[in-house]
Design a protein around this motif. Structure first.
Motif, PDB file in Angstrom:
ATOM      1  N   LYS A 222       5.366  -3.098  -5.956  1.00  0.00           N
ATOM      2  CA  LYS A 222       5.643  -1.769  -5.418  1.00  0.00           C
ATOM      3  C   LYS A 222       5.706  -1.786  -3.898  1.00  0.00           C
ATOM      4  O   LYS A 222       4.823  -2.299  -3.226  1.00  0.00           O
ATOM      5  N   GLU A 224       5.680   0.868  -0.852  1.00  0.00           N
ATOM      6  CA  GLU A 224       5.443   2.231  -0.394  1.00  0.00           C
ATOM      7  C   GLU A 224       6.005   2.423   1.008  1.00  0.00           C
ATOM      8  O   GLU A 224       5.566   3.282   1.764  1.00  0.00           O
ATOM      9  N   HIS A 284       9.181   3.481  -3.494  1.00  0.00           N
ATOM     10  CA  HIS A 284       8.880   4.902  -3.344  1.00  0.00           C
ATOM     11  C   HIS A 284      10.036   5.611  -2.652  1.00  0.00           C
ATOM     12  O   HIS A 284      10.494   5.190  -1.600  1.00  0.00           O
ATOM     13  N   HIS A 321      10.174   8.038  -8.333  1.00  0.00           N
ATOM     14  CA  HIS A 321      10.224   9.480  -8.064  1.00  0.00           C
ATOM     15  C   HIS A 321      11.660  10.003  -8.002  1.00  0.00           C
ATOM     16  O   HIS A 321      11.883  11.131  -7.556  1.00  0.00           O
ATOM     17  N   ASP A 375       3.408   9.604 -12.161  1.00  0.00           N
ATOM     18  CA  ASP A 375       2.722   9.544 -10.869  1.00  0.00           C
ATOM     19  C   ASP A 375       1.324  10.139 -10.974  1.00  0.00           C
ATOM     20  O   ASP A 375       0.807  10.734 -10.023  1.00  0.00           O
TER      21      ASP A 375
END
Length: 439
Positions: A222, A224, A284, A321, A375
């Motif tokens: 991931k 961010e 993200h 998202h 989430d």
């Protein structure tokens, strides 16, 4: 019992379903959606360890105060239905006396379930597998029900971030957290500092860290990064940034432009290695998350250069998202053969009727590349990650029902195809992407 309650929620409002032509969701279709055991693509689930702090590499509670959207405010009355389903809460308010009773119920369930509590939550909300974004896994969140997604931004930041963190009050808090995580990764490799050359850093730090994560069950990594910089990871060769790394590895503060180029190179190197090892890359892409967050920097279109990189076609990217306010831009990226997206966070922030047309726009084009995600994270002292998971899951099923019912009524798909798409989004798309052996 759970399926009956969820079907009622999917139909909306707890009132009896009206005639099919007037209801936004076909009642039989809502009942079908309620039976699908989901795969949750994105969460920040907690272990059963008290004061667990490893659910996020960049927790936002240290940032300067900022307002939360209404729907994830811990006092949102919608959560009362979640308390009822999870803990048998019988009241229509959260007054002090009732809140004390709720806390007792929550503590009792946690005590009775012990390390099984996270799995108990999954069974309650109809989720078979939950992907856990965590620094490390722990008690209660273990395969096969929980699958690890690691954090890798720290590997992109081997040099001093003193100049970077000065740009905003948020950066002042967040960049040191990445430096701390990099020190942890170095310690895991029995190192106290980064090597003197870029080639050595790649060979002895980045690749071994990713290989260790994969060997320990990691299914995706991931980034961010949008909390720290814009997502414009431009093309940069190793030769073009080698001198920057060498000059500042032992100390000093690199200029922003030179550090950005090094980060751009490292982003693509990490993504390439992740693909080689069979891990997806999650990125993200959502507005918000701090009073100084730069929403424009999270636009998925900024990633197009990386998605088009021919050396990264072996890497599967997931826009986490769904791009938020840039949802249509995220949908445009589904044309890329190696790009997926999920609806996580959007199904907590948006009510079903608002989310449904977003889903429909994606599903009319690429239903095989859309993933369910929640989430889920702790909303407050009395609203743990399980409440966020419940809110997202009930919202997603209702929004999916609205979108697919509309497509059926407009003659775009058959009922059989609608059921197939619902199953794909909630379950089988993720199973295919991560090669999950579902029950």
């Amino acid at each position: 019992m759970r399926h009956a309650l969820l079907a009622t929620l999917v139909l909306g409002g707890g009132a009896p379903a009206v005639a099919r032509s007037q209801s936004p969701v076909d009642s039989a279709f809502a009942a079908f959606i309620a039976t699908i055991r989901a795969v949750d693509n994105h969460t920040h689930v907690n272990t059963t360890v008290a004061r667990d702090s490893e659910f996020d590499a960049l927790p936002l509670d240290g940032l300067p105060p900022f307002a939360l959207p209404a729907r994830i405010d811990p006092n949102n009355p919608e959560l009362l239905a979640g308390y009822k389903e999870l803990y048998g809460y019988e009241y229509t308010d959260l007054g002090d006396a009732h809140r004390a009773e709720l806390r007792d119920a929550m503590e009792r369930v946690a005590r009775e379930q012990g390390d099984r509590f996270p799995e108990w939550v999954l069974d309650k909300i109809g989720v078979e597998v939950m992907l856990a974004n965590r620094i490390a896994m722990g008690p209660g969140v273990q395969p096969p029900r929980f699958r690890w997604v690691s954090y890798v931004d720290a590997l992109m930041l081997p040099l001093s971030t003193v100049a970077e963190r000065a740009a905003t009050p948020d950066y002042h808090v967040l960049y040191p957290l990445e430096e701390r995580l990099l020190r942890r990764y170095l310690a895991d490799l029995h190192m106290t500092k980064v090597p003197p050359t870029l080639a050595a850093y790649l060979r002895t730090v980045v690749t071994p860290t990713l290989e260790w994560q994969r060997q320990n069950g990691c299914v995706a990594v991931k980034f961010e990064a949008a909390y720290l910089r814009a997502l414009d990871f431009d093309e940069a060769s190793e030769a073009s940034v080698r001198a920057v790394y060498t000059r500042y590895a032992a100390g000093g503060v690199p200029p922003h432009a030179e550090y950005k180029a090094l980060q751009d190179f490292l982003f693509r190197y990490i993504a390439r290695e992740a693909g080689r090892l069979g891990m997806a890359v999650h990125i993200h892409s959502l507005e918000g998350g701090g009073g100084f967050y730069r929403a424009a920097g999270s636009d998925p279109l900024l990633l197009e250069s990386a998605f088009n990189d021919s050396t990264l076609r072996g890497t599967s990217f997931v826009i986490i998202h769904g791009g938020g306010i840039f949802a249509s831009h995220a949908g445009a990226m589904l044309w890329k053969p190696n790009v997926w997206l999920d609806m996580s966070a959007m199904d907590q922030l948006l009510p079903p009727a608002t989310l449904a047309p977003v889903l429909r726009g994606w599903l009319e084009q690429y239903p095989d590349k859309v993933l369910y995600g929640s989430d889920a994270f702790t909303l407050g002292p009395d609203a743990g990650w399980e409440l966020g998971a419940w809110l997202a899951e009930t919202t997603a099923r209702r929004a999916l029902g609205i979108a697919l019912t509309g497509m059926m009524r407009d003659g775009e798909i058959t009922r059989a195809r609608a059921e197939e798409i619902a199953t794909m989004v909630l379950r089988t798309n993720a199973a295919r992407l991560y090669k999950l052996p579902l029950r």
